[in-house]
Design a protein around this motif. Sequence first.
Motif, PDB file in Angstrom:
ATOM      1  N   GLY A 195      54.394  44.655  20.505  1.00  0.00           N
ATOM      2  CA  GLY A 195      53.679  43.508  19.971  1.00  0.00           C
ATOM      3  C   GLY A 195      53.405  42.426  20.983  1.00  0.00           C
ATOM      4  N   SER A 196      53.651  42.683  22.252  1.00  0.00           N
ATOM      5  CA  SER A 196      53.392  41.678  23.272  1.00  0.00           C
ATOM      6  C   SER A 196      52.017  41.903  23.853  1.00  0.00           C
ATOM      7  N   PRO A 197      51.367  40.890  24.319  1.00  0.00           N
ATOM      8  CA  PRO A 197      50.031  41.045  24.875  1.00  0.00           C
ATOM      9  C   PRO A 197      50.046  41.886  26.129  1.00  0.00           C
ATOM     10  N   ASN A 198      49.065  42.743  26.257  1.00  0.00           N
ATOM     11  CA  ASN A 198      48.941  43.641  27.398  1.00  0.00           C
ATOM     12  C   ASN A 198      47.886  43.073  28.329  1.00  0.00           C
ATOM     13  N   VAL A 199      48.319  42.183  29.235  1.00  0.00           N
ATOM     14  CA  VAL A 199      47.405  41.558  30.174  1.00  0.00           C
ATOM     15  C   VAL A 199      47.899  41.835  31.570  1.00  0.00           C
ATOM     16  N   LYS A 200      46.987  41.684  32.533  1.00  0.00           N
ATOM     17  CA  LYS A 200      47.331  41.964  33.914  1.00  0.00           C
ATOM     18  C   LYS A 200      48.122  40.819  34.523  1.00  0.00           C
ATOM     19  N   LYS A 201      47.770  39.593  34.162  1.00  0.00           N
ATOM     20  CA  LYS A 201      48.433  38.446  34.732  1.00  0.00           C
ATOM     21  C   LYS A 201      49.274  37.768  33.655  1.00  0.00           C
ATOM     22  N   GLN A 202      50.291  37.095  34.105  1.00  0.00           N
ATOM     23  CA  GLN A 202      51.134  36.361  33.180  1.00  0.00           C
ATOM     24  C   GLN A 202      50.327  35.230  32.575  1.00  0.00           C
ATOM     25  N   SER A 203      50.294  35.164  31.240  1.00  0.00           N
ATOM     26  CA  SER A 203      49.524  34.146  30.549  1.00  0.00           C
ATOM     27  C   SER A 203      50.463  33.194  29.838  1.00  0.00           C
ATOM     28  N   VAL A 204      49.991  31.987  29.636  1.00  0.00           N
ATOM     29  CA  VAL A 204      50.754  30.951  28.967  1.00  0.00           C
ATOM     30  C   VAL A 204      49.991  30.565  27.716  1.00  0.00           C
ATOM     31  N   GLN A 205      50.667  30.551  26.591  1.00  0.00           N
ATOM     32  CA  GLN A 205      50.032  30.237  25.326  1.00  0.00           C
ATOM     33  C   GLN A 205      50.102  28.735  25.061  1.00  0.00           C
ATOM     34  N   PRO A 206      49.142  28.202  24.313  1.00  0.00           N
ATOM     35  CA  PRO A 206      49.098  26.756  24.038  1.00  0.00           C
ATOM     36  C   PRO A 206      50.142  26.363  22.999  1.00  0.00           C
ATOM     37  N   PHE A 207      51.367  26.198  23.427  1.00  0.00           N
ATOM     38  CA  PHE A 207      52.477  25.935  22.510  1.00  0.00           C
ATOM     39  C   PHE A 207      52.289  24.623  21.762  1.00  0.00           C
ATOM     40  N   PHE A 208      51.955  23.546  22.466  1.00  0.00           N
ATOM     41  CA  PHE A 208      51.846  22.243  21.821  1.00  0.00           C
ATOM     42  C   PHE A 208      50.632  22.171  20.903  1.00  0.00           C
ATOM     43  N   LEU A 209      49.545  22.794  21.311  1.00  0.00           N
ATOM     44  CA  LEU A 209      48.359  22.807  20.461  1.00  0.00           C
ATOM     45  C   LEU A 209      48.612  23.587  19.185  1.00  0.00           C
ATOM     46  N   LEU A 210      49.267  24.748  19.312  1.00  0.00           N
ATOM     47  CA  LEU A 210      49.572  25.543  18.126  1.00  0.00           C
ATOM     48  C   LEU A 210      50.604  24.858  17.242  1.00  0.00           C
ATOM     49  N   THR A 211      51.461  24.028  17.834  1.00  0.00           N
ATOM     50  CA  THR A 211      52.397  23.253  17.031  1.00  0.00           C
ATOM     51  C   THR A 211      51.653  22.257  16.148  1.00  0.00           C
ATOM     52  N   LEU A 212      50.660  21.595  16.731  1.00  0.00           N
ATOM     53  CA  LEU A 212      49.844  20.686  15.927  1.00  0.00           C
ATOM     54  C   LEU A 212      49.099  21.428  14.829  1.00  0.00           C
ATOM     55  N   CYS A 213      48.656  22.650  15.134  1.00  0.00           N
ATOM     56  CA  CYS A 213      47.976  23.448  14.112  1.00  0.00           C
ATOM     57  C   CYS A 213      48.933  23.836  12.999  1.00  0.00           C
TER      58      CYS A 213
END
Length: 394
Positions: free
Chosen positions: A115-133
């Motif tokens: 269930g983890s994203p399969n990307v080539k580079k390490q990505s950072v998710q918008p934690f604070f933005l999703l918290t506001l959502c």
Amino acid sequence: MHSTEPVYFEFPEFKSSSRRDYWLDICLEILRAHRFIRKYNLRENQVNEALARAILGIFRYRAIREALHVFPSNYRTLLCFNLAESLPGGDMILETLSNRLAMMKYSSGRRDAFGSPNVKKQSVQPFFLLTLCTLGIMSCNEEDFNREGTFRLGEYCAGEISPLEAAVKESKQNTGRAVAAQATVDQVKVEGIDTNLAVLKELLYPLIESFDRLQHLVSWEDPWKSGLFLLLISYTIFRGWTRYILPCTFLSVASFMIWRRQTGKMGPLEAFKIVAPPTKNAVEQLLTLQDAVTQVEGLIQSVNIVLLKMRALLYGVIPQATEKVALMLVLVALALAFVPLNYILLFAFVECFTRNMPLRKESSARFMRRTREWWLRIPAAPVELIKSDDKKRR
């Protein structure tokens, strides 16, 4: 960066200094968040994530103030952008944060079996933005959430801390050292002009003592010591060793510091003992300050007079004096052009050091008197004071 979103201004009643400080901190947080965005040229979702950090910090800041009513100043650390401006190494924290935001992605691509994203580079998710959502403050797309209804967190570092956390820890260590150093500074601060002058005199005692010894040698009260010093310095200048004086001084100081570091104890340094001058009341201190200001004013006036007389010589107010100065400058220029620098330094040192010598004392005094009389006959260039126009200021 242009924005079409409206801007709202609130004008609360500033009834106390704490309320003014509270709103000032919030305004500074917003301004510095936008400065951070412009400085690192953030785009789209990166801008939203940076603003979400500032919004959550302001919400926490306001919630604590509403809960405690009496607001402590240490809770200003909740405003990250405002705090980074005052922390040691705060610019490194913001730079690390900008690098982290540069890796932020919304679309995760395909998912693997875990269930983890399969990307080539390490990505950072918008934690604070999703918290506001999640809190319902902002609206987000459904693809930003997992099927289970939870949002994805990013930047995992196995076996080590993240770069942002490392920058924050280093800044905290430096802040602790700065606070401890500032505490020592506050302890050694003294009040009163006389007391500060006494402290300064004791701290500069090695330099003052060295200058007094040099004055004793120049006065030729002890001819043997003065003659030996003259021969030693003259030989040093003649051999061209003067360029090694400053490096040797730095090496000596560095060697002393390393020696004290290796042999000295790790305990606190002994207190610097100073004999306190007699106490003075407020009126006596004001009179002392007035005398000091008067002396400084007299010094500035003397410098102005020297500059105005040099201006008069430069423009030939007295032709004979101007001719003598011009001839002297020509001779100095020829000496600098054709005579080696070591010989010039040697001549200047011997001439200045031997003025009080028994053989030259009378002739040197006569020469200095004639020079002062010649300088007194030179008029100062005129000065006209023009009052400023008050209408232009208004």
